[in-house]
Design a protein around this motif. Sequence first.
Motif, PDB file in Angstrom:
ATOM      1  N   ASP A 122      37.312  41.959  34.480  1.00 23.95           N
ATOM      2  CA  ASP A 122      38.072  42.926  35.857  1.00 23.95           C
ATOM      3  C   ASP A 122      39.280  42.049  35.995  1.00 23.95           C
ATOM      4  OD1 ASP A 122      36.990  40.576  36.759  1.00 23.95           O
ATOM      5  OD2 ASP A 122      36.013  41.707  38.639  1.00 23.95           O
ATOM      6  N   VAL A 123      39.557  40.906  35.306  1.00 20.58           N
ATOM      7  CA  VAL A 123      40.989  40.383  35.590  1.00 20.58           C
ATOM      8  C   VAL A 123      41.786  40.931  34.499  1.00 20.58           C
ATOM      9  CG1 VAL A 123      42.292  38.102  34.976  1.00 20.58           C
ATOM     10  CG2 VAL A 123      39.800  38.187  35.886  1.00 20.58           C
ATOM     11  N   PRO A 124      42.966  41.583  35.040  1.00 18.07           N
ATOM     12  CA  PRO A 124      44.020  42.396  34.048  1.00 18.07           C
ATOM     13  C   PRO A 124      44.752  41.325  33.200  1.00 18.07           C
ATOM     14  CG  PRO A 124      44.114  42.965  36.551  1.00 18.07           C
ATOM     15  CD  PRO A 124      43.175  41.579  36.569  1.00 18.07           C
ATOM     16  N   PRO A 125      44.771  41.725  31.868  1.00 19.48           N
ATOM     17  CA  PRO A 125      45.825  40.813  30.878  1.00 19.48           C
ATOM     18  C   PRO A 125      46.952  41.566  30.300  1.00 19.48           C
ATOM     19  CG  PRO A 125      43.881  41.920  29.909  1.00 19.48           C
ATOM     20  CD  PRO A 125      43.815  42.429  31.107  1.00 19.48           C
TER      21      PRO A 125
ATOM     22  N   ALA B 269      31.737  42.804  30.617  1.00 14.11           N
ATOM     23  CA  ALA B 269      31.706  41.694  31.535  1.00 14.11           C
ATOM     24  C   ALA B 269      32.779  40.491  31.245  1.00 14.11           C
ATOM     25  CB  ALA B 269      30.213  41.048  31.641  1.00 14.11           C
ATOM     26  N   VAL B 270      32.810  40.397  29.943  1.00 14.18           N
ATOM     27  CA  VAL B 270      33.622  39.099  29.404  1.00 14.18           C
ATOM     28  C   VAL B 270      34.667  39.700  28.566  1.00 14.18           C
ATOM     29  CG1 VAL B 270      33.502  36.876  28.538  1.00 14.18           C
ATOM     30  CG2 VAL B 270      31.977  37.340  30.368  1.00 14.18           C
ATOM     31  N   SER B 271      35.707  39.382  28.456  1.00 13.47           N
ATOM     32  CA  SER B 271      36.704  39.810  27.381  1.00 13.47           C
ATOM     33  C   SER B 271      37.046  38.358  26.751  1.00 13.47           C
ATOM     34  CB  SER B 271      38.018  40.196  28.078  1.00 13.47           C
ATOM     35  OG  SER B 271      37.839  41.524  28.894  1.00 13.47           O
TER      36      SER B 271
ATOM     37  N   CYS C 235      33.102  34.510  37.448  1.00 14.75           N
ATOM     38  CA  CYS C 235      33.670  35.615  36.872  1.00 14.75           C
ATOM     39  C   CYS C 235      34.455  36.202  37.776  1.00 14.75           C
ATOM     40  CB  CYS C 235      32.679  36.452  36.352  1.00 14.75           C
ATOM     41  SG  CYS C 235      31.854  37.236  37.753  1.00 14.75           S
ATOM     42  N   GLY C 236      34.865  37.156  38.143  1.00  6.75           N
ATOM     43  CA  GLY C 236      35.789  37.266  39.369  1.00  6.75           C
ATOM     44  C   GLY C 236      35.304  37.103  40.662  1.00  6.75           C
ATOM     45  N   ASN C 237      34.478  35.877  40.782  1.00  5.30           N
ATOM     46  CA  ASN C 237      33.875  35.666  41.978  1.00  5.30           C
ATOM     47  C   ASN C 237      33.863  34.024  42.289  1.00  5.30           C
ATOM     48  OD1 ASN C 237      31.936  34.818  40.095  1.00  5.30           O
ATOM     49  ND2 ASN C 237      30.426  35.937  40.328  1.00  5.30           N
TER      50      ASN C 237
ATOM     51  N   ARG D  85      51.100  46.020  27.520  1.00  3.10           N
ATOM     52  CA  ARG D  85      51.379  46.188  28.998  1.00  3.10           C
ATOM     53  C   ARG D  85      49.915  45.702  29.868  1.00  3.10           C
ATOM     54  NH1 ARG D  85      56.097  45.380  27.308  1.00  3.10           N
ATOM     55  NH2 ARG D  85      57.447  47.094  26.861  1.00  3.10           N
ATOM     56  N   THR D  86      50.094  45.411  30.964  1.00  7.79           N
ATOM     57  CA  THR D  86      49.145  45.079  31.813  1.00  7.79           C
ATOM     58  C   THR D  86      48.203  46.217  31.912  1.00  7.79           C
ATOM     59  OG1 THR D  86      50.587  43.739  33.437  1.00  7.79           O
ATOM     60  CG2 THR D  86      48.525  44.294  34.124  1.00  7.79           C
ATOM     61  N   HIS D  87      46.892  45.763  31.817  1.00  9.01           N
ATOM     62  CA  HIS D  87      45.979  46.942  31.836  1.00  9.01           C
ATOM     63  C   HIS D  87      44.462  46.156  32.251  1.00  9.01           C
ATOM     64  CE1 HIS D  87      45.529  44.410  28.250  1.00  9.01           C
ATOM     65  NE2 HIS D  87      44.462  44.795  27.957  1.00  9.01           N
ATOM     66  N   ARG D  88      43.409  46.940  32.243  1.00  4.31           N
ATOM     67  CA  ARG D  88      42.078  46.451  32.607  1.00  4.31           C
ATOM     68  C   ARG D  88      41.257  46.600  31.204  1.00  4.31           C
ATOM     69  NH1 ARG D  88      41.038  44.223  37.570  1.00  4.31           N
ATOM     70  NH2 ARG D  88      42.303  44.933  39.228  1.00  4.31           N
ATOM     71  N   ASP D  89      40.494  45.601  31.023  1.00  2.00           N
ATOM     72  CA  ASP D  89      39.469  45.999  30.006  1.00  2.00           C
ATOM     73  C   ASP D  89      37.975  46.589  30.345  1.00  2.00           C
ATOM     74  OD1 ASP D  89      41.009  44.541  28.197  1.00  2.00           O
ATOM     75  OD2 ASP D  89      40.061  42.717  28.269  1.00  2.00           O
TER      76      ASP D  89
END
Length: 199
Positions: A166-169, A119-121, A1-3, A101-105
């Motif tokens: 935590d991955v920006p989409p 945790a997961v989008s 996951c971001g790891n 636009r680029t953002h964080r969930d």
Amino acid sequence: CGNSYVLLLRHQDFLTPNECRLIRQGMDRGAVEAAKVLERGVRQDSRARNASLVEPPGPFIRLVETRLEACRRLIGTSLQLALGEREGPGFVRYPDGGYFRTHRDHGRDPAWPGAARRAVSMVIFLNSSDRTRDGDFDGGVLRLFQPDGDVEVVPEAGLLVAFPSDVPPEVTEVMGGTRDSIVDWFYFGSAEESSRATP
């Protein structure tokens, strides 16, 4: 996951072509409101997001929720996360000229406490881009800004993608048609994992 594990899960044929068509028809009849952004509160900001949330009839919502629960183990195992409850599906329509636009969930904001637990989008595409066969629009690509480089996901009807929240989409501008999709989030399965996430 971001790891450093799998950062993107693609699940082809999560929905059948007929199910996608029926859900889109349901969206045509649903209540519509402007989609909002989470930044210093929950608010509408057309510079950041040009899209609508649509409420389709209940049977379509239940269908999607049942399918997502059936994929819980696959998603958690692939992203190496213990998953908690889900936030609930949102049905999103991007018009011609629509974007996000680029953002964080994942984020911490008193106006939406659940965002800190994401945790997961997940994104489920209900129709396809012109870059695939039988496309309905151009653009509308889901771009993920991952640590090892950007990833672009071209919309394809029935495809589910899952990635760490935590991955920006971003969603690139939709041109020449309408892009329909469903979004949802699995929350962290424990307070400990939630505290490890990037704020």
